[in-house]
Design a protein around this motif. Structure first.
Motif, PDB file in Angstrom:
ATOM      1  N   ILE A   1      21.368  37.372  46.503  1.00 51.51           N
ATOM      2  CA  ILE A   1      21.397  37.867  45.132  1.00 51.51           C
ATOM      3  C   ILE A   1      20.185  37.313  44.403  1.00 51.51           C
ATOM      4  O   ILE A   1      19.986  36.098  44.335  1.00 51.51           O
ATOM      5  CB  ILE A   1      22.698  37.452  44.415  1.00 51.51           C
ATOM      6  N   LEU A   2      19.376  38.216  43.879  1.00 56.36           N
ATOM      7  CA  LEU A   2      18.169  37.860  43.142  1.00 56.36           C
ATOM      8  C   LEU A   2      18.410  38.094  41.660  1.00 56.36           C
ATOM      9  O   LEU A   2      19.006  39.105  41.275  1.00 56.36           O
ATOM     10  CB  LEU A   2      17.001  38.735  43.615  1.00 56.36           C
ATOM     11  N   TYR A   3      17.959  37.162  40.825  1.00 56.10           N
ATOM     12  CA  TYR A   3      18.040  37.372  39.382  1.00 56.10           C
ATOM     13  C   TYR A   3      16.975  36.538  38.678  1.00 56.10           C
ATOM     14  O   TYR A   3      16.478  35.547  39.199  1.00 56.10           O
ATOM     15  CB  TYR A   3      19.438  37.079  38.829  1.00 56.10           C
ATOM     16  N   TRP A   4      16.620  36.976  37.473  1.00 60.44           N
ATOM     17  CA  TRP A   4      15.652  36.299  36.625  1.00 60.44           C
ATOM     18  C   TRP A   4      16.410  35.466  35.611  1.00 60.44           C
ATOM     19  O   TRP A   4      17.299  35.960  34.925  1.00 60.44           O
ATOM     20  CB  TRP A   4      14.771  37.320  35.913  1.00 60.44           C
ATOM     21  N   ASP A   5      16.078  34.182  35.505  1.00 65.72           N
ATOM     22  CA  ASP A   5      16.753  33.297  34.554  1.00 65.72           C
ATOM     23  C   ASP A   5      15.723  32.622  33.672  1.00 65.72           C
ATOM     24  O   ASP A   5      15.101  31.644  34.081  1.00 65.72           O
ATOM     25  CB  ASP A   5      17.594  32.257  35.299  1.00 65.72           C
TER      26      ASP A   5
END
Length: 142
Positions: free
Chosen positions: A56-60
């Motif tokens: 799972i890839l996400y921008w934080d």
């Protein structure tokens, strides 16, 4: 995933990806194949060819995060075929079901492997078929 991170949406990439890809390669898939913005407040979910690993890839806020889960004995239920779009949007609770042991959109659930304090492992093939007493016992392990 990062505590306190609240995604607005969750997208599955239907087709398996090469799991040698890391953040940059997966972000390219989000932009190029999925036609989405990887900097949005969303989760982008990928599966490997034999469906035993999820990334799972996400921008934080100020950087990308990459989260991974590997099943030891089974496969993730995953949308296949033309009835699902190549980029398939799901709800956050459906992602939680997918990562746990529940069904999503009628797909089969996977098995549950748990270990007790003595290292003894138990394999539960279908949690939905457990009786109340067994379910209470299972809740002590989870």
């Amino acid at each position: 995933m990062h505590p306190g991170y609240s995604p607005i949406s969750v997208y599955l990439h239907r087709d398996p990806v090469d799991f040698r890809k890391q953040i940059n390669g997966l972000a390219e898939i989000v932009e190029g194949d999925m036609l989405l913005n990887p900097f949005e407040q969303s989760l982008y979910v990928f599966i490997n060819r034999n469906r035993s690993n999820i990334k799972i890839l996400y921008w934080d806020k100020n950087g990308f995060c990459l989260w991974q889960k590997r099943l030891e004995l089974d496969r993730f239920a995953w949308p296949k075929g033309e009835q699902f779009d190549a980029t398939h949007q799901i709800e956050l609770r459906e992602l939680q079901w997918l990562l746990d042991i529940r069904r999503i959109h009628g797909m089969d659930s996977h098995h549950l492997l748990i270990s007790d304090s003595h290292g003894i492992q138990f394999l539960i093939r279908d949690v939905t078929q457990l009786d109340k007493k067994s379910r209470r016992l299972l809740d002590r392990f989870l």
